[in-house]
Design a protein around this motif. Structure first.
Motif, PDB file in Angstrom:
ATOM      1  N   ASN A 138       0.879  -1.275  -0.003  1.00 45.48           N
ATOM      2  CA  ASN A 138      -0.044  -0.137   0.057  1.00 45.48           C
ATOM      3  C   ASN A 138       0.778   1.101  -0.161  1.00 45.48           C
ATOM      4  OD1 ASN A 138      -2.587  -1.112  -0.098  1.00 45.48           O
ATOM      5  ND2 ASN A 138      -2.602  -1.488   2.187  1.00 45.48           N
ATOM      6  N   ILE A 141       0.490   3.797  -3.133  1.00 44.85           N
ATOM      7  CA  ILE A 141      -0.799   4.387  -3.794  1.00 44.85           C
ATOM      8  C   ILE A 141      -0.992   5.813  -3.350  1.00 44.85           C
ATOM      9  CG2 ILE A 141      -3.299   3.954  -3.441  1.00 44.85           C
ATOM     10  CD1 ILE A 141      -2.835   0.971  -2.965  1.00 44.85           C
ATOM     11  N   ASP A 168     -12.250   5.372  -3.550  1.00 46.15           N
ATOM     12  CA  ASP A 168     -11.716   4.245  -4.127  1.00 46.15           C
ATOM     13  C   ASP A 168     -11.672   3.213  -3.046  1.00 46.15           C
ATOM     14  OD1 ASP A 168      -9.893   2.296  -5.362  1.00 46.15           O
ATOM     15  OD2 ASP A 168     -10.165   3.592  -7.205  1.00 46.15           O
ATOM     16  N   SER A 169     -11.907   1.902  -3.215  1.00 50.13           N
ATOM     17  CA  SER A 169     -11.513   0.777  -2.233  1.00 50.13           C
ATOM     18  C   SER A 169     -10.008   0.749  -2.036  1.00 50.13           C
ATOM     19  CB  SER A 169     -12.377  -0.517  -2.680  1.00 50.13           C
ATOM     20  OG  SER A 169     -11.554  -0.820  -3.956  1.00 50.13           O
ATOM     21  N   LYS A 170      -9.389   1.211  -2.773  1.00 45.86           N
ATOM     22  CA  LYS A 170      -7.979   1.160  -2.564  1.00 45.86           C
ATOM     23  C   LYS A 170      -7.504   1.968  -1.294  1.00 45.86           C
ATOM     24  CE  LYS A 170      -6.522   4.542  -6.030  1.00 45.86           C
ATOM     25  NZ  LYS A 170      -5.770   4.778  -7.156  1.00 45.86           N
ATOM     26  N   TYR A 171      -8.190   3.102  -1.185  1.00 45.87           N
ATOM     27  CA  TYR A 171      -8.146   4.124   0.024  1.00 45.87           C
ATOM     28  C   TYR A 171      -8.449   3.293   1.321  1.00 45.87           C
ATOM     29  CZ  TYR A 171      -7.026   7.344  -3.784  1.00 45.87           C
ATOM     30  OH  TYR A 171      -6.387   7.991  -4.798  1.00 45.87           O
ATOM     31  N   ASN A 173      -8.593   0.113   1.985  1.00 45.52           N
ATOM     32  CA  ASN A 173      -7.818  -0.835   2.198  1.00 45.52           C
ATOM     33  C   ASN A 173      -6.924  -0.482   3.093  1.00 45.52           C
ATOM     34  OD1 ASN A 173      -9.662  -2.639   0.859  1.00 45.52           O
ATOM     35  ND2 ASN A 173      -8.348  -2.719  -0.910  1.00 45.52           N
TER      36      ASN A 173
END
Length: 246
Positions: A138, A141, A168-171, A173
Motif C-alpha cells: 500500500n 498508492i 476508491d476501495s484502495k484507499y 484498504n
C-alpha cells in the motif's frame, strides 16, 4: 430542520452522562445520536448501559482496537448519512463533554457548510515509517508527501462524509490496515480536491496535560497487570480489566 449527528466512538458508557442528558434536553428535533463501541471485538461483549447511548448503537459492529478504528468510523458514517436532515457530523468519544450551550453549538455549526478539521500538513518521516510502511503493497498508492496529519476528532459536512464513503476501495484498504488511521484518513479529501470547504479549526478542545497524566497512570497499571496475566492467561477477568484500560 438541520440536525447535528453526534457520532460516538466509545469504550463503554459516557463518562459524564448527566451533563449530556441536561445538554440535549428539549433539543430532540435538532440532533441524532449514533454509537459504535470500539473496545470490543464482537457484539456479544458489548455492555453499554448508558440510556443515551444504548438505544442508538448501530447494527453493524466491526472489529476494532485502540489503533484501528477506521472501519468503525465508516460504519457510523454509513448510518448517519441516510438521514437527510443530518447537516453536520461530529465525531466524539465517551470522554467528551459539551462546553458551550446547545444553542451556541447548533447555530455555529449550521450557519455555514464548512467542515471543521484541525490539520498540520504532511505527516513526517517517522509517522510514515511506523504507520504506513508496515502495511505491505500500500505504500505506493499514496505518496508520503500526500498524507495529511489531522486531529482525530472533527466535524464534517455531508459532502465530505460522502466523499470518504464513495472513495476508491484502495484507499479504504489502506486506512483499514494502517495504525492510527483516524489521524490521517481525511487525506482522502485532499486527494479528491475537496479541501476548499475545510476550515483549519477544531470544534473539540483537548486537555493534553490531563491526557498525558492519565496515560502515564494507566500505563503503569497496565504494566503491572500484564506481568500478572503473563503468568496466568486463563484469568479472563484480568484480561477484561486490561482491555478496558487500553
Amino acid at each position: 430542520m438541520k440536525k447535528i449527528a453526534f457520532l460516538f466512538l466509545t469504550k463503554l458508557n459516557l463518562n459524564k452522562h448527566n451533563i449530556w442528558k441536561e445538554y440535549l434536553k428539549n433539543n430532540k428535533d435538532k440532533y441524532n445520536i449514533y454509537v459504535h463501541p470500539y473496545s470490543y471485538f464482537n457484539s456479544k461483549k458489548i455492555k453499554v448501559t448508558d440510556s443515551l447511548l444504548k438505544p442508538n448503537i448501530i447494527k453493524t459492529i466491526v472489529k476494532t482496537d485502540y489503533t484501528h478504528v477506521y472501519d468503525a468510523i465508516l460504519e457510523l458514517y454509513k448510518v448517519a448519512i441516510k438521514d437527510k436532515d443530518n447537516y453536520k457530523f461530529v465525531l466524539l468519544s465517551e470522554s467528551d463533554i459539551p462546553i458551550t450551550s446547545f444553542d451556541v453549538m447548533y447555530n455555529y455549526l449550521t450557519k455555514n457548510n464548512y467542515t471543521y478539521l484541525k490539520y498540520r500538513g504532511q505527516i513526517n518521516e517517522n509517522e510514515y515509517k511506523n504507520r504506513i510502511k508496515p502495511v505491505s503493497n500500500n505504500t505506493n498508492i499514496i505518496s508520503r508527501s500526500q498524507y495529511i496529519r489531522h486531529q482525530a476528532w472533527h466535524c464534517l459536512n455531508r459532502d465530505h462524509i460522502l466523499t470518504v464513503l464513495n472513495s476508491d476501495s484502495k484507499y479504504h484498504n489502506i486506512f483499514s490496515e494502517v495504525a492510527i488511521a483516524n489521524e490521517h484518513y481525511l487525506t482522502i479529501l485532499w486527494l479528491q480536491n475537496k479541501e476548499n470547504n475545510i476550515q483549519n479549526k477544531s470544534v473539540i478542545h483537548i486537555n493534553w496535560d490531563y491526557t498525558a497524566n492519565q496515560y502515564n497512570k494507566n500505563k503503569k497499571e497496565l504494566d503491572q497487570l500484564y506481568n500478572i496475566y503473563d503468568k496466568d492467561k486463563t484469568n479472563t477477568k484480568l484480561k477484561d480489566k486490561i482491555d478496558k484500560l487500553k
